[in-house]
Motif scaffolding. Structure first.
Motif, PDB file in Angstrom:
ATOM      1  N   TYR A  12       0.824  -1.209   0.000  1.00 16.67           N
ATOM      2  CA  TYR A  12       0.000   0.000   0.000  1.00 16.67           C
ATOM      3  C   TYR A  12       0.860   1.261   0.000  1.00 16.67           C
ATOM      4  CZ  TYR A  12      -3.988  -3.067   0.922  1.00 16.67           C
ATOM      5  OH  TYR A  12      -4.954  -4.049   0.832  1.00 16.67           O
ATOM      6  N   ARG A  13       1.971   1.238   0.686  1.00 14.95           N
ATOM      7  CA  ARG A  13       2.857   2.409   0.685  1.00 14.95           C
ATOM      8  C   ARG A  13       3.475   2.608  -0.697  1.00 14.95           C
ATOM      9  NH1 ARG A  13       6.860   2.400   5.667  1.00 14.95           N
ATOM     10  NH2 ARG A  13       7.285   4.459   4.806  1.00 14.95           N
ATOM     11  N   ALA A  14       3.757   1.497  -1.377  1.00 15.10           N
ATOM     12  CA  ALA A  14       4.320   1.585  -2.728  1.00 15.10           C
ATOM     13  C   ALA A  14       3.311   2.157  -3.726  1.00 15.10           C
ATOM     14  CB  ALA A  14       4.794   0.207  -3.187  1.00 15.10           C
ATOM     15  N   ALA A  15       2.027   1.945  -3.443  1.00 15.35           N
ATOM     16  CA  ALA A  15       0.974   2.431  -4.342  1.00 15.35           C
ATOM     17  C   ALA A  15       0.733   3.930  -4.194  1.00 15.35           C
ATOM     18  CB  ALA A  15      -0.325   1.672  -4.074  1.00 15.35           C
ATOM     19  N   ALA A  16       1.221   4.508  -3.106  1.00 18.75           N
ATOM     20  CA  ALA A  16       0.927   5.906  -2.806  1.00 18.75           C
ATOM     21  C   ALA A  16       1.912   6.854  -3.479  1.00 18.75           C
ATOM     22  CB  ALA A  16       0.945   6.123  -1.288  1.00 18.75           C
ATOM     23  N   LYS A  17       1.397   7.900  -4.089  1.00 13.25           N
ATOM     24  CA  LYS A  17       2.245   8.927  -4.699  1.00 13.25           C
ATOM     25  C   LYS A  17       2.945   9.738  -3.619  1.00 13.25           C
ATOM     26  CE  LYS A  17       2.053  12.922  -7.859  1.00 13.25           C
ATOM     27  NZ  LYS A  17       1.164  13.754  -8.703  1.00 13.25           N
ATOM     28  N   TYR A  18       2.213   9.986  -2.503  1.00 11.55           N
ATOM     29  CA  TYR A  18       2.764  10.734  -1.387  1.00 11.55           C
ATOM     30  C   TYR A  18       2.844   9.811  -0.166  1.00 11.55           C
ATOM     31  CZ  TYR A  18       1.304  14.442  -4.533  1.00 11.55           C
ATOM     32  OH  TYR A  18       1.123  15.230  -5.644  1.00 11.55           O
ATOM     33  N   PRO A  19       3.765  10.045   0.783  1.00  9.65           N
ATOM     34  CA  PRO A  19       3.931   9.157   1.935  1.00  9.65           C
ATOM     35  C   PRO A  19       2.600   8.875   2.632  1.00  9.65           C
ATOM     36  CG  PRO A  19       5.687  10.768   1.885  1.00  9.65           C
ATOM     37  CD  PRO A  19       4.725  11.165   0.807  1.00  9.65           C
ATOM     38  N   LEU A  20       2.380   7.591   2.913  1.00  7.12           N
ATOM     39  CA  LEU A  20       1.108   7.120   3.458  1.00  7.12           C
ATOM     40  C   LEU A  20       1.237   6.849   4.948  1.00  7.12           C
ATOM     41  CD1 LEU A  20      -1.771   6.090   2.449  1.00  7.12           C
ATOM     42  CD2 LEU A  20      -0.727   3.814   2.375  1.00  7.12           C
ATOM     43  N   LEU A  21       0.321   7.392   5.723  1.00  4.20           N
ATOM     44  CA  LEU A  21       0.281   7.091   7.162  1.00  4.20           C
ATOM     45  C   LEU A  21      -0.473   5.785   7.382  1.00  4.20           C
ATOM     46  CD1 LEU A  21      -0.537  10.287   9.291  1.00  4.20           C
ATOM     47  CD2 LEU A  21       1.501   8.867   9.396  1.00  4.20           C
ATOM     48  N   ILE A  22       0.088   4.904   8.221  1.00  2.00           N
ATOM     49  CA  ILE A  22      -0.545   3.624   8.531  1.00  2.00           C
ATOM     50  C   ILE A  22      -1.055   3.680   9.965  1.00  2.00           C
ATOM     51  CG2 ILE A  22      -0.296   1.131   8.541  1.00  2.00           C
ATOM     52  CD1 ILE A  22       0.266   2.407   5.818  1.00  2.00           C
ATOM     53  N   ALA A  23      -2.352   3.420  10.135  1.00  2.00           N
ATOM     54  CA  ALA A  23      -2.978   3.492  11.454  1.00  2.00           C
ATOM     55  C   ALA A  23      -3.605   2.159  11.835  1.00  2.00           C
ATOM     56  CB  ALA A  23      -4.046   4.596  11.472  1.00  2.00           C
ATOM     57  N   ILE A  24      -3.908   2.028  13.115  1.00  2.00           N
ATOM     58  CA  ILE A  24      -4.568   0.826  13.629  1.00  2.00           C
ATOM     59  C   ILE A  24      -5.155   1.157  14.995  1.00  2.00           C
ATOM     60  CG2 ILE A  24      -2.611  -0.143  14.924  1.00  2.00           C
ATOM     61  CD1 ILE A  24      -3.386  -2.892  13.720  1.00  2.00           C
ATOM     62  N   ASP A  25      -6.175   0.417  15.401  1.00  2.00           N
ATOM     63  CA  ASP A  25      -6.642   0.452  16.790  1.00  2.00           C
ATOM     64  C   ASP A  25      -5.885  -0.639  17.529  1.00  2.00           C
ATOM     65  OD1 ASP A  25      -8.959   2.360  16.881  1.00  2.00           O
ATOM     66  OD2 ASP A  25      -9.737   1.017  15.353  1.00  2.00           O
ATOM     67  N   ALA A  26      -4.930  -0.257  18.353  1.00  2.00           N
ATOM     68  CA  ALA A  26      -4.158  -1.247  19.118  1.00  2.00           C
ATOM     69  C   ALA A  26      -4.185  -0.870  20.587  1.00  2.00           C
ATOM     70  CB  ALA A  26      -2.725  -1.329  18.598  1.00  2.00           C
ATOM     71  N   GLU A  27      -5.387  -0.752  21.128  1.00  2.00           N
ATOM     72  CA  GLU A  27      -5.541  -0.299  22.511  1.00  2.00           C
ATOM     73  C   GLU A  27      -4.822  -1.222  23.480  1.00  2.00           C
ATOM     74  OE1 GLU A  27      -9.761   0.062  23.121  1.00  2.00           O
ATOM     75  OE2 GLU A  27      -9.993   1.229  21.283  1.00  2.00           O
ATOM     76  N   TRP A  28      -4.936  -2.531  23.261  1.00  2.00           N
ATOM     77  CA  TRP A  28      -4.232  -3.501  24.115  1.00  2.00           C
ATOM     78  C   TRP A  28      -3.203  -4.291  23.311  1.00  2.00           C
ATOM     79  CZ3 TRP A  28      -9.613  -3.526  23.485  1.00  2.00           C
ATOM     80  CH2 TRP A  28     -10.137  -4.496  22.641  1.00  2.00           C
ATOM     81  N   GLY A  29      -2.710  -3.659  22.250  1.00  2.00           N
ATOM     82  CA  GLY A  29      -1.698  -4.287  21.424  1.00  2.00           C
ATOM     83  C   GLY A  29      -2.219  -4.601  20.040  1.00  2.00           C
ATOM     84  N   LEU A  30      -1.311  -4.997  19.156  1.00  2.00           N
ATOM     85  CA  LEU A  30      -1.708  -5.346  17.797  1.00  2.00           C
ATOM     86  C   LEU A  30      -2.764  -6.428  17.784  1.00  2.00           C
ATOM     87  CD1 LEU A  30       1.745  -5.419  15.928  1.00  2.00           C
ATOM     88  CD2 LEU A  30       0.042  -3.594  15.916  1.00  2.00           C
ATOM     89  N   ALA A  31      -2.808  -7.253  18.826  1.00  2.00           N
ATOM     90  CA  ALA A  31      -3.769  -8.361  18.884  1.00  2.00           C
ATOM     91  C   ALA A  31      -5.214  -7.901  18.832  1.00  2.00           C
ATOM     92  CB  ALA A  31      -3.540  -9.192  20.152  1.00  2.00           C
ATOM     93  N   MET A  32      -5.466  -6.623  19.082  1.00  2.00           N
ATOM     94  CA  MET A  32      -6.831  -6.118  18.978  1.00  2.00           C
ATOM     95  C   MET A  32      -7.351  -6.289  17.558  1.00  2.00           C
ATOM     96  SD  MET A  32      -8.315  -2.396  20.113  1.00  2.00           S
ATOM     97  CE  MET A  32      -9.997  -1.883  19.716  1.00  2.00           C
TER      98      MET A  32
END
Length: 511
Positions: A88-108
């Motif tokens: 997905y970052r490679a597909a972006a013309k401009y730098p892409l921010l990557i977000a997630i809901d990881a309130e108790w860790g990536l396992a969320m």
């Protein structure tokens, strides 16, 4: 890693349409098909998307959990996540921010990755901000290893309603000062790993009994009451190191001139109150715009995205209709507002993308987990001497719910079918829907045991489970909050009289 150009330079390069595209944050799913992945790559490329937010799968997305689609599981979910981020970052013309809901860790969101305790568990600890800092730091480190820049947490809602179906265990508790202290420690921990944060769900989702994924909750309180309670963590935390504020889907008529409209699309709440009255000048992000509390009120594609932007949101999270939303904003939105929102987002990118990502495998911090287990274990009823007498007189063990056998295994050499009953409750789910996954038969058995037996109860789950039973009938009640191995080991040591329970219930049960 591609670093963004400085704002003063890039602001002259992007067209107004590209700047609008930057404000959209569509969802990405680690278990998408190749066709769906290609579709998102095309969306990112053609519409100059500024950020994406990762979820597990379309079938398990919050607004679909009542459906019957099969949830796909992936043993190599972390590898898949890293692979998709790279694409997905490679597909972006401009730098892409990557977000997630990881309130108790990536396992969320990402299975087979480290999971740390829920906020309600951390809230049971007394004067342990340093440990909460370490949780935020470890979660931030895991985000960095994955290639994620923005963790949309922590929840700073005050847990004021035991019937709350969506916040409950995600809140640090009902003490507003501790909510602030622990949220700040968690944020500082993530900050030490250069991971962006977002406090949520403004203006405060704690005292609601409706799941905003499915309907619109309403809080009928005056503005002074809200400033003393729901709004208090936000006003205090916004003073330092806050990257963004997420606006929730809930109606607060006192802040919207008496209208029962969702805060997420309310100009009165976002622009007039949050921006102008409270003075928040940083970035504002909407809660997921696919949630039924708001999405069902907009029939035409792109209209909810436009309404959320016009209300004052800078970033439109989980935007389902990007192309139509961009078109509507270009037609109806004010150029000055578009420019200002783009500026806020780009300056956040400059900070988030200034640090190199971290290589390495994910690894659970077991020593930290043991310390969290020791500091959170809460004795709700009973005494040390009563437990000792209970053990000496002999007991049988009864487990209700999930059949994870570690707690019983650790005590197997002490059970002797004596007159007492040690009751271990392991709810199948942390959310209150359908009685936390406990069946009517299981609840009846718990009730019968409490009534007829001399019972010591250990709960490995959401403490609000106790509202379903007459727990006062038990001789001793201990809340362990989680069923992680370290938490079960710690509970067994407590039962055997080897350690004390240091925690305190962070919420108020029904009287």
């Amino acid at each position: 890693m591609t670093r963004p150009l400085p704002y003063f330079e890039v602001s002259q390069r992007l067209s107004i349409k590209e700047k609008v595209g930057q404000l959209f944050m569509p969802a990405a799913f680690i278990n998408d098909s190749e066709e769906e992945v290609l579709r998102l790559e095309k969306l990112i490329s053609e519409h100059h998307i500024g950020s994406i937010c990762f979820f597990h799968s379309r079938a398990s997305a919050a607004t679909n959990f009542e459906g019957k689609k099969e949830v796909i599981h992936n043993k190599n979910s972390f590898g898949r996540l890293k692979e998709l981020i790279k694409r997905y970052r490679a597909a972006a013309k401009y730098p892409l921010l990557i977000a997630i809901d990881a309130e108790w860790g990536l396992a969320m969101r990402i299975e087979n990755t480290p999971q740390y305790p829920y906020a309600i568990t951390l809230g049971a600890m007394q004067n342990q901000a340093e440990l909460v800092f370490e949780v935020g730091k470890q979660i931030g480190l895991d985000c960095r290893k994955a290639g994620i820049h923005w963790n949309l947490s922590p929840v700073v809602d005050i847990n004021l309603n035991p019937e709350n179906p969506v916040i409950g265990y995600r809140s640090f508790g009902d003490d507003k000062k501790q909510v602030i202290e622990y949220a700040r420690a968690y944020i500082e921990g993530m900050y030490s790993m250069d991971v962006l944060n977002s406090i949520k769900h403004f203006p405060g989702h704690g005292d609601t009994a409706v799941d905003s994924h499915l309907g619109l909750p309403t809080i009928e309180k005056s503005e002074p009451e809200l400033l003393q309670n729901e709004l208090y963590p936000f006003t205090e935390l916004m003073k330092k190191n806050i990257d963004s504020v997420m606006v929730g889907h809930l109606a607060v008529p006192a802040l919207s001139h008496g209208k029962a409209e969702s805060a997420s699309v309310s100009k009165a709440i976002i622009t007039d109150f949050l921006r102008e009255k409270l003075g928040w000048s940083g970035l504002i992000i909407s809660d997921a715009l696919n949630m039924h509390a708001v999405s069902k009120k907009f029939d035409r594609k792109g209209t909810v995205e436009c309404a959320a932007f016009e209300a004052g949101n800078d970033v439109l999270c989980f935007a389902d209709h990007v192309e139509e939303g961009i078109r509507n904003i270009l037609e109806k939105g004010k150029t000055a507002q578009i420019e200002k929102s783009f500026e806020r987002l780009w300056k956040l990118k400059e900070r988030a993308l200034s640090s190199e990502l971290v290589d390495g495998h994910l690894q659970q911090d077991e020593e930290l987990m043991q310390n969290l287990a020791k500091e959170s274990l809460s004795l709700l009823k009973g005494t040390f001497s009563e437990l000792e007498e209970f053990r000496n007189n002999g007991f049988e063990y009864l487990q209700i719910g999930k059949q994870n056998g570690l707690f019983s295994e650790l005590l197997s050499n002490r059970t002797n079918n004596g007159p007492n009953t040690l009751l271990g409750i392991f709810p199948k789910q942390v959310k209150p829907k359908d009685n936390f996954g406990l069946t009517d038969t299981e609840l009846q058995l718990i009730g019968q045991t409490l009534k007829e037996k001399n019972t010591v109860l250990y709960l490995f789950g959401n403490p609000f489970v106790l509202n379903l039973i007459d727990w006062q009938q038990a001789k001793t009640v201990v809340v362990a909050y989680q069923d992680f191995r370290s938490f079960q080991e710690n509970a067994a040591n407590h039962f055997m009289g080897k350690i004390e329970a240091k925690g305190k219930l962070p919420v108020t049960l029904k009287s």
